[in-house]
Design a protein around this motif. Structure first.
Motif, mmCIF file in Angstrom:
data_model
loop_
_atom_site.group_PDB
_atom_site.id
_atom_site.type_symbol
_atom_site.label_atom_id
_atom_site.label_comp_id
_atom_site.label_asym_id
_atom_site.label_seq_id
_atom_site.Cartn_x
_atom_site.Cartn_y
_atom_site.Cartn_z
ATOM 1 N N UNK A 149 30.664 -15.686 17.987
ATOM 2 C CA UNK A 149 30.384 -16.838 17.131
ATOM 3 C C UNK A 149 29.544 -16.452 15.925
ATOM 4 N N UNK A 150 29.771 -15.237 15.412
ATOM 5 C CA UNK A 150 28.987 -14.768 14.262
ATOM 6 C C UNK A 150 29.909 -14.510 13.080
ATOM 7 N N UNK A 151 29.268 -14.358 11.908
ATOM 8 C CA UNK A 151 30.057 -14.129 10.694
ATOM 9 C C UNK A 151 30.020 -12.641 10.346
ATOM 10 N N UNK A 152 31.184 -12.025 10.272
ATOM 11 C CA UNK A 152 31.233 -10.581 10.030
ATOM 12 C C UNK A 152 31.011 -10.242 8.557
ATOM 13 N N UNK A 153 30.173 -9.230 8.339
ATOM 14 C CA UNK A 153 30.010 -8.681 6.979
ATOM 15 C C UNK A 153 30.250 -7.181 7.089
ATOM 16 N N UNK A 154 31.098 -6.631 6.207
ATOM 17 C CA UNK A 154 31.404 -5.203 6.283
ATOM 18 C C UNK A 154 30.782 -4.483 5.093
ATOM 19 N N UNK A 155 30.026 -3.435 5.357
ATOM 20 C CA UNK A 155 29.467 -2.609 4.285
ATOM 21 C C UNK A 155 30.143 -1.249 4.301
ATOM 22 N N UNK A 156 30.599 -0.829 3.109
ATOM 23 C CA UNK A 156 31.296 0.448 2.970
ATOM 24 C C UNK A 156 30.306 1.487 2.436
ATOM 25 N N UNK A 157 29.977 2.474 3.257
ATOM 26 C CA UNK A 157 28.986 3.490 2.865
ATOM 27 C C UNK A 157 29.518 4.885 3.203
ATOM 28 N N UNK A 158 28.782 5.905 2.826
ATOM 29 C CA UNK A 158 29.211 7.273 3.154
ATOM 30 C C UNK A 158 29.210 7.457 4.667
ATOM 31 N N UNK A 159 30.156 8.250 5.171
ATOM 32 C CA UNK A 159 30.248 8.408 6.625
ATOM 33 C C UNK A 159 28.936 8.919 7.214
ATOM 34 N N UNK A 160 28.310 9.870 6.530
ATOM 35 C CA UNK A 160 27.090 10.445 7.123
ATOM 36 C C UNK A 160 25.855 9.552 6.925
ATOM 37 N N UNK A 161 26.019 8.360 6.333
ATOM 38 C CA UNK A 161 24.913 7.403 6.251
ATOM 39 C C UNK A 161 25.002 6.341 7.342
ATOM 40 N N UNK A 162 26.114 6.314 8.064
ATOM 41 C CA UNK A 162 26.329 5.238 9.037
ATOM 42 C C UNK A 162 25.258 5.262 10.137
ATOM 43 N N UNK A 163 25.051 6.412 10.750
ATOM 44 C CA UNK A 163 24.053 6.470 11.837
ATOM 45 C C UNK A 163 22.645 6.180 11.303
#
Ligand code: GLN
Length: 267
Positions: A85-99
């Motif tokens: 029941x939440x609103x999804x927000x997607x952020x596109x970043x560098x792969x090695x910044x994800x963790x």
């Protein structure tokens, strides 16, 4: 036996690359240390935002379609957000910044065709796995490179910070040169231009990139076998339990298979 050696080297490499990321690419790292919840924006509340980080250069799991980020991971994340029941927000970043973004509490979860590794588990918690994957080798159609054993002493293109990067880097001791690109497709273009001799990348994006580039083939034998899961902040069991419960529902009611079938045609 070879895999064990790789795993050990991976531990050291991963620790080193994470340290590097925390210092350079995450400017808020000093304000939001990994072990405090003060700046943590990752509450789980119905009606609230569920922030996913990814690197949308990884078809068919995440890629751009106009201004939208689509793909298997984007749809799984949407289905999880719906379950919660939440609103999804997607952020596109560098792969090695994800963790690092997850560690610092700037995002709830990472879905990025991310392989579960023991080294990553030291920094984040992983959900139950949702896909089997493997690292594949792409070469030119007329190449004499026939399998993983032929990667020694040649130039191999990889995507920076991926398991492909980490495993191939282990071959540097065998005189392999590793060229690291921020996007997997750039590595494939370099192969097509003759700048590298082979590319090591996950099997599904390999298929997409090879279908878009003339004169390349994917070798039969996989370099590694892996599994994808969702990364969350270490110790955020409330979120992890909810994600796992949602994943279980999506597996049981067929939604996961439907999503995958939209993007991957069975062979
Ligand atoms: N599966 C690989 C990894 O986890 C690559 C993921 C990606 O490039 N998005 O490192």
């Amino acid at each position: 036996m070879k895999k064990k050696v790789l795993a050990l080297t991976l531990a050291a490499l991963m620790a080193a690359s994470l340290t590097a990321c925390g210092g350079s690419s995450n400017s808020n790292a000093t304000e939001a240390p990994a072990d405090t919840t003060a700046a943590d924006k990752t509450e789980v509340a119905e009606g609230g935002k569920l922030v996913m980080v990814t690197n949308a250069e990884f078809p068919p799991y995440e890629f751009h379609d106009g201004d939208k980020i689509v793909g298997i991971d984007a749809e799984i994340a949407q289905a999880i957000a719906d379950e919660l029941g939440m609103e999804l927000e997607i952020e596109d970043i560098a792969f090695d910044s994800i963790i690092p973004e997850i560690v610092s509490g700037k995002a709830h979860m990472g879905l990025a065709g991310m392989t579960v590794t023991d080294e990553r588990k030291q920094n984040v918690d992983f959900s139950d796995t949702y896909a089997a994957a493997s690292q594949k080798i792409i070469v030119k159609e007329d190449s004499e490179i026939a399998g993983p054993d032929d990667l020694e002493g040649i130039i191999v293109g990889v995507q920076l910070g991926t398991t492909g990067d980490l495993y191939v880097s282990d071959l540097e001791e065998q005189n392999t040169t590793v060229e690291r690109y921020s996007k997997g497709f750039e590595a494939v273009q370099a192969l097509s231009q003759g700048k590298v001799d082979a590319v090591v990348i996950d099997g599904e994006p390999a298929k997409t990139f090879v279908s878009q580039t003339a004169g390349l083939k994917i070798l039969e034998e996989s370099f590694t076998d892996e599994e994808y899961a969702i990364a969350v902040k270490k110790g955020n069991t409330e979120l992890l339990d909810k994600i796992n419960a949602a994943l279980k529902t999506l597996k049981e009611n067929g939604t996961l298979d439907e999503i995958v079938a939209k993007y991957i045609t069975a062979e």
